[in-house]
Design a protein around this motif. Sequence first.
Motif, PDB file in Angstrom:
ATOM      1  N   LEU A   1       0.966  -1.663   0.074  1.00  0.00           N
ATOM      2  CA  LEU A   1       0.103   0.115   0.180  1.00  0.00           C
ATOM      3  C   LEU A   1       0.517   1.215   0.392  1.00  0.00           C
ATOM      4  O   LEU A   1       0.837   2.699  -0.311  1.00  0.00           O
ATOM      5  N   TYR A   2       1.817   1.217   1.069  1.00  0.00           N
ATOM      6  CA  TYR A   2       2.035   2.566   0.931  1.00  0.00           C
ATOM      7  C   TYR A   2       3.460   2.529  -0.296  1.00  0.00           C
ATOM      8  O   TYR A   2       3.515   4.255  -0.939  1.00  0.00           O
ATOM      9  N   SER A   3       4.010   1.841  -1.156  1.00  0.00           N
ATOM     10  CA  SER A   3       5.455   1.678  -2.302  1.00  0.00           C
ATOM     11  C   SER A   3       3.857   2.442  -3.467  1.00  0.00           C
ATOM     12  O   SER A   3       4.717   2.589  -4.181  1.00  0.00           O
ATOM     13  N   ARG A   4       2.205   1.672  -3.097  1.00  0.00           N
ATOM     14  CA  ARG A   4       2.060   1.847  -4.730  1.00  0.00           C
ATOM     15  C   ARG A   4       0.826   2.874  -4.648  1.00  0.00           C
ATOM     16  O   ARG A   4       0.548   3.163  -5.534  1.00  0.00           O
ATOM     17  N   MET A   5       0.626   3.702  -3.370  1.00  0.00           N
ATOM     18  CA  MET A   5      -0.078   4.411  -3.421  1.00  0.00           C
ATOM     19  C   MET A   5       0.249   5.703  -2.820  1.00  0.00           C
ATOM     20  O   MET A   5       0.761   6.426  -1.825  1.00  0.00           O
ATOM     21  N   GLU A   6       0.760   6.520  -3.905  1.00  0.00           N
ATOM     22  CA  GLU A   6       1.459   8.288  -3.706  1.00  0.00           C
ATOM     23  C   GLU A   6       0.330   8.491  -2.233  1.00  0.00           C
ATOM     24  O   GLU A   6       0.926   9.402  -1.441  1.00  0.00           O
ATOM     25  N   PRO A   7      -0.897   8.415  -2.427  1.00  0.00           N
ATOM     26  CA  PRO A   7      -1.068   9.336  -1.312  1.00  0.00           C
ATOM     27  C   PRO A   7      -1.237   9.181  -0.196  1.00  0.00           C
ATOM     28  O   PRO A   7      -1.547   9.555   1.116  1.00  0.00           O
ATOM     29  N   TYR A   8      -1.157   8.006   0.425  1.00  0.00           N
ATOM     30  CA  TYR A   8      -0.936   7.190   2.320  1.00  0.00           C
ATOM     31  C   TYR A   8       0.971   7.403   1.499  1.00  0.00           C
ATOM     32  O   TYR A   8       2.092   7.053   1.730  1.00  0.00           O
ATOM     33  N   GLN A   9       0.440   8.371   3.690  1.00  0.00           N
ATOM     34  CA  GLN A   9       2.376   8.584   3.936  1.00  0.00           C
ATOM     35  C   GLN A   9       2.913   7.972   4.810  1.00  0.00           C
ATOM     36  O   GLN A   9       3.881   7.573   5.359  1.00  0.00           O
ATOM     37  N   TYR A  10       2.267   6.944   5.047  1.00  0.00           N
ATOM     38  CA  TYR A  10       2.127   5.628   6.676  1.00  0.00           C
ATOM     39  C   TYR A  10       0.976   4.793   6.133  1.00  0.00           C
ATOM     40  O   TYR A  10      -0.343   5.033   6.284  1.00  0.00           O
ATOM     41  N   THR A  11       1.464   3.437   6.276  1.00  0.00           N
ATOM     42  CA  THR A  11       0.428   2.249   6.343  1.00  0.00           C
ATOM     43  C   THR A  11       1.188   0.921   7.873  1.00  0.00           C
ATOM     44  O   THR A  11       2.201   1.389   7.631  1.00  0.00           O
ATOM     45  N   GLY A  12       0.319   0.986   8.392  1.00  0.00           N
ATOM     46  CA  GLY A  12       1.001  -0.203   9.309  1.00  0.00           C
ATOM     47  C   GLY A  12      -0.403  -1.102  10.053  1.00  0.00           C
ATOM     48  O   GLY A  12      -1.214  -1.135  10.250  1.00  0.00           O
ATOM     49  N   ILE A  13      -0.234  -1.580  11.030  1.00  0.00           N
ATOM     50  CA  ILE A  13      -0.412  -2.713  11.383  1.00  0.00           C
ATOM     51  C   ILE A  13      -0.196  -2.932  13.200  1.00  0.00           C
ATOM     52  O   ILE A  13       1.687  -2.986  13.386  1.00  0.00           O
ATOM     53  N   TYR A  14      -1.241  -2.532  14.205  1.00  0.00           N
ATOM     54  CA  TYR A  14      -1.471  -2.541  15.123  1.00  0.00           C
ATOM     55  C   TYR A  14      -1.491  -4.031  16.254  1.00  0.00           C
ATOM     56  O   TYR A  14      -2.755  -3.949  15.233  1.00  0.00           O
TER      57      TYR A  14
END
Length: 145
Positions: free
Chosen positions: A36-49
């Motif tokens: 998600l982070y590498s392919r979607m430019e508007p996503y500045q952060y993706t994480g799993i807690y």
Amino acid sequence: MRKADLLDELRAEVGVVSDKMSGSVHDLYRFVTRTLYSRMEPYQYTGIYLVSGWYFRRFCESGRSPLPPAVRFGEGLHSLAAARGGVVREQVGEETYVFVPFYRGHQLIGELIVIGTVEGLDDEDIAFFTELASLFESKMRELNS
């Protein structure tokens, strides 16, 4: 490429990886956050807690986050999403924070978190994140049966 087409492409990629997976759902978490982070430019952060004791603890991430590595239950947007049992979407300055909880039965397992630009995250993205949370839940059922 249109956003809808890109999201469909991501759905297919995640689905293929999920179908081929036979070990731990943790590999799927890592793949999703990186992709998600590498392919979607508007996503500045993706994480799993993931839930651990009385905390939400960061398990994996891509990008930079202002969120701490551990958040105690009852604090922050993590707990708001858990209490609501659904997506929390909050604008914080110029960014949108999205928290999507996922469960094993009624037990909270963790949350997918995406931080992106205000104009870059819309209802189409939220629907996709909800699908991912549902995939995590079904993959956990499959691997635990």
